[in-house]
Design an enzyme around this catalytic site. Structure first.
Site, PDB file in Angstrom:
ATOM      1  N   HIS A 106       0.812  -1.228   0.000  1.00  0.00           N
ATOM      2  CA  HIS A 106       0.000   0.000   0.000  1.00  0.00           C
ATOM      3  C   HIS A 106       0.839   1.268   0.000  1.00  0.00           C
ATOM      4  CE1 HIS A 106       0.101   1.235   4.356  1.00  0.00           C
ATOM      5  NE2 HIS A 106       0.238  -0.052   4.593  1.00  0.00           N
TER       6      HIS A 106
ATOM      7  N   ASP B  82       5.628   2.632   6.734  1.00  0.00           N
ATOM      8  CA  ASP B  82       4.386   1.857   6.635  1.00  0.00           C
ATOM      9  C   ASP B  82       3.495   2.543   5.594  1.00  0.00           C
ATOM     10  OD1 ASP B  82       2.094   0.373   7.006  1.00  0.00           O
ATOM     11  OD2 ASP B  82       1.704   1.060   9.043  1.00  0.00           O
TER      12      ASP B  82
ATOM     13  N   GLU C  44      -5.230   1.657   2.487  1.00  0.00           N
ATOM     14  CA  GLU C  44      -5.086   0.498   3.370  1.00  0.00           C
ATOM     15  C   GLU C  44      -5.300   0.889   4.817  1.00  0.00           C
ATOM     16  OE1 GLU C  44      -2.803  -2.384   5.979  1.00  0.00           O
ATOM     17  OE2 GLU C  44      -2.661  -0.217   5.770  1.00  0.00           O
ATOM     18  N   GLU C  45      -4.797   2.058   5.199  1.00  0.00           N
ATOM     19  CA  GLU C  45      -4.826   2.479   6.597  1.00  0.00           C
ATOM     20  C   GLU C  45      -6.232   2.790   7.105  1.00  0.00           C
ATOM     21  OE1 GLU C  45      -2.432   2.183   8.524  1.00  0.00           O
ATOM     22  OE2 GLU C  45      -0.554   2.378   7.433  1.00  0.00           O
TER      23      GLU C  45
ATOM     24  N   ASP D 207       4.083  -5.866   3.637  1.00  0.00           N
ATOM     25  CA  ASP D 207       3.779  -4.775   4.571  1.00  0.00           C
ATOM     26  C   ASP D 207       4.690  -4.891   5.785  1.00  0.00           C
ATOM     27  OD1 ASP D 207       2.503  -2.583   5.746  1.00  0.00           O
ATOM     28  OD2 ASP D 207       0.488  -3.353   5.355  1.00  0.00           O
TER      29      ASP D 207
ATOM     30  N   HIS E 283       3.699   3.667  12.874  1.00  0.00           N
ATOM     31  CA  HIS E 283       2.741   4.773  12.988  1.00  0.00           C
ATOM     32  C   HIS E 283       3.311   5.929  13.810  1.00  0.00           C
ATOM     33  CE1 HIS E 283      -1.265   2.672  11.718  1.00  0.00           C
ATOM     34  NE2 HIS E 283      -0.266   2.438  10.887  1.00  0.00           N
TER      35      HIS E 283
END
Length: 369
Positions: A71, A185, A215-216, A238, A330
């Site tokens: 992603h 990410d 995706e998130e 990922d 994150h």
């Protein structure tokens, strides 16, 4: 390729991709770059209505479909309100944690592409109550300061409600093998996919390389692109949790930096994400051992990847994940090991080259009567 060559290539590409400001739903800058990087290595290339970038490589036997997904989006913030005195209020895009936001620098991107730096502020510590000082502030207490003194000044800058903000960080090297930055990410997953595509040689089955969107915020791009492709087998690439840090018991070290890419067994709370298809796991493990690619097994109790939704496409897809160990996911200071990225590319490349129409057929189910 020697170590200096591949190391430099990976760092350069990660810097290019993570320097772009593209949270979920606003992936255009990354989409355009990824399409350009894919173009010379695929037989067909398209961008669908959602913004997923799809590169197709025809297999020599023309039977069976593999989908590789990574992603493009990152977590971020939507501007939700502009105060009369020029401060910006925000809501999260994806899994934004308040503790990672406080006093960070951000970049605000307007609808017409202008970029402005800002800082995330909170009322001064000298005027808060003692009990407030012991708590992580809620998002509603935070604001972005872009250096404006009024709402009118903000609007003259071209900033409007609905514009986005992301962390303002550059890639930095830590020691010889590790790097830190924002949006690893999953821009590092995109890099792994692109390098696997670049290195790919003869393969029997058709392959779809998909840089997915959103995706998130619910694995959305993977869901729509998988529906269009209808793959037989899929791999997501990922990041995963590298919890090999002080204060975490070794029994809770899901993966470790520098010990190779991780082959997913299960993820999600109470195994509610992906339970990877056993034959895909076995195939990845056998390839890693045959090619002497270091690997780990990934059993985690939270989070999931695009593979979760691809697995549920139509009548079902045999899905797995190549996971890249990452610390501080994150946050603006995510950390990965370049050796894990390189080996993940080798594993993805070998998976595609070793897959045969017969192997794919063997995992598609059987007719009993």
């Amino acid at each position: 390729m020697n170590t200096l060559e591949w190391r430099g290539q990976y760092i350069e590409l990660i810097k290019k991709l993570t320097s772009l400001h593209a949270p979920s739903g606003r992936e255009d800058p990354v989409k355009d770059l990824v399409a350009e990087l894919m173009k010379s290595h695929v037989d067909k290339l398209w961008i669908d209505v959602w913004g997923n970038v799809v590169g197709y490589r025809k297999g020599s036997k023309g039977s069976g479909k593999i989908m590789i997904a990574a992603h493009m989006d990152e977590i971020g913030l939507f501007i939700s309100h502009i105060e009369d005195d020029g401060f910006l209020r925000v809501i999260p895009i994806g899994g934004v944690l308040e503790r990672t936001l406080l006093y960070q620098r951000v970049v605000v991107r307007t609808r017409d592409g202008r970029l402005y730096r800002g800082v995330i502020g909170l009322k001064p510590p000298h005027v808060i109550k003692p009990e407030e000082a012991q708590k992580v502030p809620e998002l509603r207490e935070l604001f972005i300061d872009v250096g404006a003194s009024s709402k009118e000044e903000v609007e003259k800058m071209g900033i409007r409600v609905g514009d986005i903000a992301v962390f303002d960080r550059e890639v930095a090297e830590l020691g010889w093998n590790r790097i830190t930055g924002k949006a690893f990410d999953d821009r590092v997953g995109v890099v792994v996919m692109l390098k696997a595509l670049e290195m790919l040689e003869k393969h029997d089955v058709d392959v779809y390389f998909v840089a997915t969107v959103q995706e998130e915020v619910g694995l959305k791009g993977a869901k729509t692109s998988a529906y269009g492709i209808s793959p037989d087998v899929a791999l997501a690439i990922d990041v995963t949790i590298a919890s090999d840090v002080p204060g975490v018991a070794k029994s809770e070290w899901f993966t470790r930096l520098g010990y190779g890419p991780a082959i997913k067994i299960v993820d999600g709370r109470n195994a509610g994400g992906l339970i990877a298809h056993p034959k895909v796991v076995e195939f990845l493990v056998s390839i890693a051992e045959k090619k002497r690619i270091p690997y780990q097994l990934d059993v985690i109790s939270g989070g999931t990847t695009d593979a979760s939704t691809i697995a549920l496409n139509k009548e079902g897809v045999a899905a797995g994940t190549i996971s890249i160990p990452s610390r501080y996911i994150h946050s603006p200071v995510e950390v990965v090991d370049l050796r894990d990225l390189y080996n993940a590319s080798l594993l993805a490349k070998a998976f595609i080259e070793e897959a045969t129409p017969e192997w794919i057929q063997s995992i598609k189910g059987v007719v009993i009567k």
